[in-house]
Motif scaffolding. Structure first.
Motif, PDB file in Angstrom:
ATOM      1  N   LEU A 169      12.989 -15.548  17.682  1.00 50.53           N
ATOM      2  CA  LEU A 169      14.286 -15.153  17.166  1.00 50.53           C
ATOM      3  C   LEU A 169      14.344 -13.694  16.719  1.00 50.53           C
ATOM      4  O   LEU A 169      15.333 -12.997  16.972  1.00 50.53           O
ATOM      5  CB  LEU A 169      14.710 -16.075  16.021  1.00 50.53           C
ATOM      6  CG  LEU A 169      15.020 -17.523  16.422  1.00 50.53           C
ATOM      7  CD1 LEU A 169      15.606 -18.283  15.241  1.00 50.53           C
ATOM      8  CD2 LEU A 169      15.968 -17.588  17.614  1.00 50.53           C
ATOM      9  N   GLU A 170      13.322 -13.226  16.051  1.00 50.59           N
ATOM     10  CA  GLU A 170      13.331 -11.835  15.604  1.00 50.59           C
ATOM     11  C   GLU A 170      13.318 -10.885  16.797  1.00 50.59           C
ATOM     12  O   GLU A 170      14.026  -9.865  16.815  1.00 50.59           O
ATOM     13  CB  GLU A 170      12.137 -11.557  14.684  1.00 50.59           C
ATOM     14  CG  GLU A 170      12.176 -12.319  13.356  1.00 50.59           C
ATOM     15  CD  GLU A 170      13.339 -11.902  12.463  1.00 50.59           C
ATOM     16  OE1 GLU A 170      13.927 -10.823  12.693  1.00 50.59           O
ATOM     17  OE2 GLU A 170      13.665 -12.669  11.535  1.00 50.59           O
ATOM     18  N   ALA A 173      16.819 -10.932  18.496  1.00 56.25           N
ATOM     19  CA  ALA A 173      17.781 -10.081  17.799  1.00 56.25           C
ATOM     20  C   ALA A 173      17.520  -8.606  18.098  1.00 56.25           C
ATOM     21  O   ALA A 173      18.459  -7.807  18.272  1.00 56.25           O
ATOM     22  CB  ALA A 173      17.706 -10.338  16.290  1.00 56.25           C
ATOM     23  N   TYR A 203      22.622 -22.897  14.063  1.00 53.91           N
ATOM     24  CA  TYR A 203      21.682 -22.012  13.363  1.00 53.91           C
ATOM     25  C   TYR A 203      21.470 -20.722  14.148  1.00 53.91           C
ATOM     26  O   TYR A 203      21.484 -19.623  13.575  1.00 53.91           O
ATOM     27  CB  TYR A 203      20.339 -22.714  13.166  1.00 53.91           C
ATOM     28  CG  TYR A 203      19.316 -21.838  12.485  1.00 53.91           C
ATOM     29  CD1 TYR A 203      19.272 -21.735  11.091  1.00 53.91           C
ATOM     30  CD2 TYR A 203      18.410 -21.087  13.230  1.00 53.91           C
ATOM     31  CE1 TYR A 203      18.345 -20.912  10.470  1.00 53.91           C
ATOM     32  CE2 TYR A 203      17.481 -20.261  12.620  1.00 53.91           C
ATOM     33  CZ  TYR A 203      17.454 -20.180  11.247  1.00 53.91           C
ATOM     34  OH  TYR A 203      16.548 -19.347  10.625  1.00 53.91           O
ATOM     35  N   LEU A 204      21.275 -20.828  15.450  1.00 51.15           N
ATOM     36  CA  LEU A 204      21.005 -19.648  16.273  1.00 51.15           C
ATOM     37  C   LEU A 204      22.170 -18.665  16.249  1.00 51.15           C
ATOM     38  O   LEU A 204      21.968 -17.450  16.068  1.00 51.15           O
ATOM     39  CB  LEU A 204      20.725 -20.075  17.719  1.00 51.15           C
ATOM     40  CG  LEU A 204      20.574 -18.931  18.734  1.00 51.15           C
ATOM     41  CD1 LEU A 204      19.405 -18.028  18.364  1.00 51.15           C
ATOM     42  CD2 LEU A 204      20.417 -19.489  20.146  1.00 51.15           C
ATOM     43  N   ARG A 206      24.577 -18.329  14.043  1.00 52.59           N
ATOM     44  CA  ARG A 206      24.707 -17.712  12.717  1.00 52.59           C
ATOM     45  C   ARG A 206      23.599 -16.684  12.485  1.00 52.59           C
ATOM     46  O   ARG A 206      23.840 -15.613  11.918  1.00 52.59           O
ATOM     47  CB  ARG A 206      24.678 -18.790  11.626  1.00 52.59           C
ATOM     48  CG  ARG A 206      25.929 -19.664  11.600  1.00 52.59           C
ATOM     49  CD  ARG A 206      26.052 -20.412  10.277  1.00 52.59           C
ATOM     50  NE  ARG A 206      24.917 -21.308  10.066  1.00 52.59           N
ATOM     51  CZ  ARG A 206      24.898 -22.601  10.365  1.00 52.59           C
ATOM     52  NH1 ARG A 206      25.967 -23.154  10.931  1.00 52.59           N
ATOM     53  NH2 ARG A 206      23.848 -23.345  10.105  1.00 52.59           N
ATOM     54  N   PHE A 207      22.386 -16.996  12.922  1.00 54.97           N
ATOM     55  CA  PHE A 207      21.253 -16.080  12.794  1.00 54.97           C
ATOM     56  C   PHE A 207      21.558 -14.751  13.479  1.00 54.97           C
ATOM     57  O   PHE A 207      21.336 -13.674  12.906  1.00 54.97           O
ATOM     58  CB  PHE A 207      20.000 -16.729  13.410  1.00 54.97           C
ATOM     59  CG  PHE A 207      18.776 -15.862  13.393  1.00 54.97           C
ATOM     60  CD1 PHE A 207      17.880 -15.921  12.329  1.00 54.97           C
ATOM     61  CD2 PHE A 207      18.501 -14.992  14.448  1.00 54.97           C
ATOM     62  CE1 PHE A 207      16.739 -15.121  12.310  1.00 54.97           C
ATOM     63  CE2 PHE A 207      17.369 -14.190  14.442  1.00 54.97           C
ATOM     64  CZ  PHE A 207      16.484 -14.256  13.363  1.00 54.97           C
ATOM     65  N   GLU A 210      24.536 -12.654  11.855  1.00 51.97           N
ATOM     66  CA  GLU A 210      24.163 -11.986  10.601  1.00 51.97           C
ATOM     67  C   GLU A 210      23.368 -10.707  10.841  1.00 51.97           C
ATOM     68  O   GLU A 210      23.286  -9.852   9.962  1.00 51.97           O
ATOM     69  CB  GLU A 210      23.334 -12.942   9.736  1.00 51.97           C
ATOM     70  CG  GLU A 210      24.133 -14.095   9.158  1.00 51.97           C
ATOM     71  CD  GLU A 210      23.246 -15.171   8.550  1.00 51.97           C
ATOM     72  OE1 GLU A 210      21.993 -14.994   8.579  1.00 51.97           O
ATOM     73  OE2 GLU A 210      23.786 -16.185   8.059  1.00 51.97           O
ATOM     74  N   ARG A 211      22.790 -10.557  12.032  1.00 50.96           N
ATOM     75  CA  ARG A 211      21.884  -9.441  12.284  1.00 50.96           C
ATOM     76  C   ARG A 211      22.395  -8.425  13.296  1.00 50.96           C
ATOM     77  O   ARG A 211      21.767  -7.373  13.488  1.00 50.96           O
ATOM     78  CB  ARG A 211      20.523  -9.995  12.758  1.00 50.96           C
ATOM     79  CG  ARG A 211      19.737 -10.674  11.643  1.00 50.96           C
ATOM     80  CD  ARG A 211      18.679 -11.607  12.187  1.00 50.96           C
ATOM     81  NE  ARG A 211      17.905 -12.208  11.079  1.00 50.96           N
ATOM     82  CZ  ARG A 211      18.340 -13.206  10.331  1.00 50.96           C
ATOM     83  NH1 ARG A 211      19.547 -13.727  10.548  1.00 50.96           N
ATOM     84  NH2 ARG A 211      17.595 -13.683   9.353  1.00 50.96           N
TER      85      ARG A 211
END
Length: 406
Positions: A169-170, A173, A203-204, A206-207, A210-211
């Protein structure tokens, strides 16, 4: 308006037969990106001629989709010609070509006169290692180089992180941020092998929201576990702006999120809006089915022949009194029609309705005779259509006239 309260109220209104859209709910407009001519045509055994691709593109444009992914220009000269013809003929929607993360692919797409170039690169470790054979850093370098190159042509650029849902995920992004900084106008989140569930998808999205900067976000779901539509709707609920879809759920393996199901759910369940003309959905489904050579399953949601068909006696009785007893939307709203089917589970109300539609007075004795005969034939796998029903009525009338003749 509080989201959950609004949704429950909308569903309530739909069930009692009120068109909630008239109340002004859900001003949010969701764009529809159709990839029937690219991801849909990748369905095994399907190969469209240029004329067939154009016919589908014009129908999609007439139906009101916002973007049409017309193909993959770098595949062949013929594919490039087909995309260019579509770009010339389509008057409303943006025409898009897919392109790998290479300058030559971008050149081919731009040469097809498209409005948008859709560049992609895989971002999951399994794809980076076993398909591309490159490092994460090399992937980032290519994204920066090719996205900026595509943007230099002055076209819109959509960036996809293939296999996003199996990516770190990091890192994911970071890839999207690199693409946006390089000039990507919009981004796409593909669930390439259909492994998401709605809770994970929520979840994905929104993750990422937010970034990342607030650029339009697409969602592209495959149906390997039968959740493409649910995951698409969940992504929209949690901040995605554009639904990528295919007519009839066609596509590779188990297919993609179905255009007709996603659009209907957005309108009738969430009270959101799209630019799609709902009444065109059935007609569009039939056209694509015909040209793909793939029949639509009868129980297909929204556009299947059985989507608004009723046989069971208690259902027919309810529907004939008020269609919303057993229908969540009106069939005519999506271009389909209601069908009352006679068969093993039918009751008197269905027979009376069928006879009246044929201009026949449904006397009590006739209804009883027809109902018993229909049930007998149904278990023998005889399909009860109007011609069979006429034969049953004729047999009854003939037998009755003979009794009176004696």
């Amino acid at each position: 308006m509080h989201y959950h309260d609004g949704r429950l109220y909308i569903i309530h209104k739909a069930y009692i037969g009120v068109d909630f859209r008239a109340y002004g709910f859900g001003a949010r407009v969701i764009k529809i990106f159709d990839t029937t001519l690219r991801d849909g045509e990748q369905m095994p055994g399907v190969a469209l001629s240029n004329e067939e691709k154009l016919q589908i593109a014009l129908a999609l444009d007439e139906a009101g989709v916002d973007m049409i992914e017309a193909g993959f220009a770098a595949v062949s000269k013929d594919e490039q010609i087909a995309i260019r013809q579509i770009a010339k003929e389509v008057y409303r929607a943006d025409v898009v070509s897919l392109a790998r993360m290479s300058k030559s692919d971008v050149d081919a797409a731009v040469s097809a006169d498209v409005d948008m170039v859709h560049v992609f690169i895989a971002t999951s470790d399994i794809h980076l290692k076993y398909k591309l054979g490159i490092s994460r850093e090399e992937a980032l370098r290519r994204v920066e180089e090719v996205v900026s190159y595509a943007k230099s042509y002055g076209v819109k650029v959509l960036f996809s992180a293939e296999d996003a849902t199996r990516s770190d995920l990091e890192f994911l992004a970071r890839v999207y941020k690199t693409a946006i900084e390089a000039g990507a106008d919009e981004i796409n989140v593909p669930d390439t092998v259909g492994i998401m569930t709605p809770s994970r998808m929520a979840y994905l999205i929104r993750f990422l929201r937010e970034r990342l900067p607030p650029v339009p976000m697409h969602i592209h779901c495959h149906d390997d576990f039968g959740m493409a539509v649910a995951n698409t709707i969940t992504a929209i609920e949690n901040g995605a702006d554009v639904a990528q879809v295919v007519v009839n759920n066609f596509g590779e393996r188990a297919g993609n999120a179905a255009l007709e199901e996603v659009v209907a759910a957005l309108h009738f369940l969430l009270g959101m809006r799209t630019n799609v003309k709902l009444e065109k959905l059935y007609e569009l489904s039939q056209l694509v089915s015909k040209l793909f050579g793939v029949p639509v399953p009868p129980n297909k949601a929204v556009v299947g022949e059985n989507a608004f068909s009723h046989e069971a006696g208690i259902h027919v009785h309810g529907v004939l009194n008020n269609p919303f007893t057993y229908e969540p939307m009106r069939p005519e709203d999506v271009g389909n029609k209601r069908r009352i089917v006679l068969g093993k589970h039918s009751g008197r109300h269905a027979v009376e309705w069928a006879l009246k539609n044929m201009g026949i007075n449904p006397s009590e004795d006739l209804v009883e005779y027809v109902l018993n005969t229909v049930k007998e034939l149904a278990v023998k796998k005889v399909k009860i259509d109007e011609s069979i029903l006429k034969e049953i009525v004729t047999t009854y009338i003939t037998a009755k006239s003979r009794r009176y003749a004696i």
